[in-house]
Design a protein around this motif. Structure first.
Motif, short mmCIF file in Angstrom:
data_model
loop_
_atom_site.label_atom_id
_atom_site.label_comp_id
_atom_site.label_asym_id
_atom_site.label_seq_id
_atom_site.Cartn_x
_atom_site.Cartn_y
_atom_site.Cartn_z
N UNK A 132 0.83 -1.21 0.00
CA UNK A 132 0.00 0.00 0.00
C UNK A 132 0.86 1.25 0.00
N UNK A 133 1.68 1.37 -1.05
CA UNK A 133 2.65 2.47 -1.12
C UNK A 133 1.99 3.84 -1.19
N UNK A 134 0.72 3.88 -1.55
CA UNK A 134 0.04 5.17 -1.64
C UNK A 134 -0.75 5.54 -0.40
N UNK A 135 -0.64 4.77 0.67
CA UNK A 135 -1.43 5.03 1.87
C UNK A 135 -0.90 6.24 2.62
N UNK A 136 -1.77 7.22 2.87
CA UNK A 136 -1.35 8.44 3.56
C UNK A 136 -0.93 8.17 5.00
N UNK A 137 -1.44 7.07 5.61
CA UNK A 137 -1.07 6.76 6.99
C UNK A 137 0.17 5.88 7.08
N UNK A 138 0.84 5.68 5.95
CA UNK A 138 2.11 4.95 5.96
C UNK A 138 1.95 3.46 5.77
N UNK A 139 3.08 2.80 5.57
CA UNK A 139 3.07 1.35 5.37
C UNK A 139 3.01 0.64 6.72
N UNK A 140 2.51 -0.57 6.70
CA UNK A 140 2.32 -1.37 7.91
C UNK A 140 3.65 -1.96 8.36
N UNK A 141 4.13 -1.54 9.53
CA UNK A 141 5.41 -2.00 10.03
C UNK A 141 5.44 -3.49 10.31
N UNK A 142 4.33 -4.05 10.78
CA UNK A 142 4.27 -5.49 11.05
C UNK A 142 4.43 -6.28 9.75
N UNK A 143 3.74 -5.83 8.71
CA UNK A 143 3.84 -6.49 7.41
C UNK A 143 5.27 -6.38 6.87
N UNK A 144 5.87 -5.22 7.02
CA UNK A 144 7.25 -5.04 6.57
C UNK A 144 8.20 -6.00 7.30
N UNK A 145 8.01 -6.16 8.59
CA UNK A 145 8.88 -7.06 9.35
C UNK A 145 8.74 -8.49 8.87
N UNK A 146 7.53 -8.91 8.55
CA UNK A 146 7.31 -10.27 8.04
C UNK A 146 7.97 -10.45 6.67
N UNK A 147 7.86 -9.43 5.83
CA UNK A 147 8.53 -9.49 4.53
C UNK A 147 10.04 -9.57 4.70
N UNK A 148 10.59 -8.79 5.64
CA UNK A 148 12.04 -8.79 5.86
C UNK A 148 12.51 -10.20 6.26
N UNK A 149 11.75 -10.87 7.11
CA UNK A 149 12.11 -12.23 7.51
C UNK A 149 12.11 -13.17 6.31
N UNK A 150 11.10 -13.04 5.46
CA UNK A 150 11.01 -13.88 4.27
C UNK A 150 12.16 -13.60 3.31
N UNK A 151 12.45 -12.31 3.08
CA UNK A 151 13.49 -11.95 2.11
C UNK A 151 14.87 -12.33 2.63
N UNK A 152 15.10 -12.21 3.92
CA UNK A 152 16.38 -12.63 4.47
C UNK A 152 16.58 -14.13 4.31
N UNK A 153 15.50 -14.88 4.36
CA UNK A 153 15.59 -16.33 4.22
C UNK A 153 15.90 -16.74 2.79
N UNK A 154 15.24 -16.10 1.80
CA UNK A 154 15.35 -16.55 0.42
C UNK A 154 16.30 -15.71 -0.43
N UNK A 155 16.72 -14.54 0.04
CA UNK A 155 17.64 -13.68 -0.72
C UNK A 155 17.19 -13.52 -2.18
N UNK A 156 16.01 -12.97 -2.41
CA UNK A 156 15.49 -12.86 -3.78
C UNK A 156 16.34 -11.96 -4.65
N UNK A 157 16.37 -12.28 -5.94
CA UNK A 157 17.12 -11.46 -6.89
C UNK A 157 16.47 -10.10 -7.07
N UNK A 158 15.14 -10.04 -7.00
CA UNK A 158 14.39 -8.80 -7.18
C UNK A 158 13.22 -8.80 -6.22
N UNK A 159 12.81 -7.61 -5.75
CA UNK A 159 11.57 -7.47 -4.98
C UNK A 159 10.79 -6.30 -5.58
N UNK A 160 9.47 -6.39 -5.51
CA UNK A 160 8.65 -5.37 -6.16
C UNK A 160 7.28 -5.27 -5.51
N UNK A 161 6.62 -4.15 -5.79
CA UNK A 161 5.23 -3.93 -5.40
C UNK A 161 4.66 -2.89 -6.37
#
Length: 285
Positions: free
Chosen positions: A73-102
């Motif tokens: 939700x990059x366009x949300x005026x109240x900002x991005x969800x920190x809990x969701x970001x933390x879960x994504x960080x855990x996933x990305x650290x595990x798999x080391x993706x070549x690219x990430x996008x939204x």
């Protein structure tokens, strides 16, 4: 603001990839397929364990993997969800993706999501909000984010720029990359009476880090043909034509074929990826 100095850098996949969908997982597990890489929807893997993660661990031994999220939700005026970001960080650290996008969109308020990618008015105010959110995402994830142009069906009266100009300004402010979805570009231009080729020229060469190809549906409403970005058919010729122009402008960007509804047998999907490889190879000659 540029991506954080400690952002991980990975070699980008060069041959054409395909979106990994559940129906095709057994084919990929049974044998290595002639495709360059796989892209998965990140939100489908935000789990602690189980067979789905185990399958992806197995597949990444044979293919580079990219994660495409749909809920930042990059366009949300109240900002991005920190809990969701933390879960994504855990996933990305595990798999080391070549690219990430939204996506350049908003998907509701924190704690009150909606199941859609909603459009944004393309104004300076929106640009400031999205820039702030993208900077936070890149800081929290420690990676460069690619932001995808939307499929559009209307034009806000308050718009101050088109999506190409908006995304170019976003990349300049934040150092993010751009995911150029050529089907979205074609759909938006058709539905809003724009010129897809002119829109293509708005995207800065040094910012485009990935290209998406897909099909769309055509519906008739009050005698007017509307294109719907449904990812439910083969890539149509107008999108292939844009792809030939794009690879001549942006070079051999990592390219993905998306097919999400009415899934074909895997050989047909792989044939679409092979066609993209042929176009890219011809453009480099």
């Amino acid at each position: 603001m540029r991506p954080p100095a400690n952002a991980r850098s990975h070699a980008s996949p060069r041959a054409t990839g395909v979106g990994l969908r559940h129906a095709h997982v057994p084919d990929f597990l049974a044998a290595v397929q002639p495709v360059g890489w796989l892209e998965v929807h990140a939100e489908n893997y935000l789990i602690a364990g189980g067979p789905r993660l185990a399958q992806l661990e197995r597949l990444r031994r044979d293919y580079p993997v990219s994660f495409h999220s749909v809920a930042l939700s990059l366009g949300a005026a109240d900002g991005v969800d920190g809990v969701h970001l933390a879960r994504l960080r855990t996933l990305y650290d595990r798999f080391e993706p070549a690219l990430i996008s939204d996506h350049l969109a908003w998907t509701g308020l924190v704690g009150a999501p909606v199941p859609d990618l909603l459009p944004l008015p393309l104004t300076e105010e929106t640009l400031a909000i999205v820039s702030r959110n993208v900077e936070r995402v890149q800081d929290m994830l420690g990676r460069r984010l690619l932001v995808e142009n939307p499929s559009l069906y209307l034009r806000f009266q308050m718009d101050q720029m088109d999506e190409g100009e908006f995304l170019a300004a976003l990349a300049a402010r934040t150092g993010c990359g751009l995911l150029l979805d050529l089907n979205n570009l074609h759909v938006s231009a058709h539905n809003r009476g724009g010129d897809a080729v002119q829109l293509l020229s708005r995207f800065p060469v040094d910012a485009v880090g990935e290209i998406h190809l897909a099909g769309h549906a055509r519906v008739e409403i009050d005698g007017v043909t509307l294109l719907i970005d449904d990812h439910g058919s083969a890539v149509p010729q107008p999108v292939w034509t844009l792809y030939d122009m794009a690879v001549r402008r942006f070079g051999p960007c990592p390219t993905l074929v998306e097919w999400d509804t009415g899934l074909p047998a895997l050989p047909l999907l792989l044939a679409q990826a092979a066609r993209a490889d042929d176009i890219r190879e011809a453009a480099s000659c």
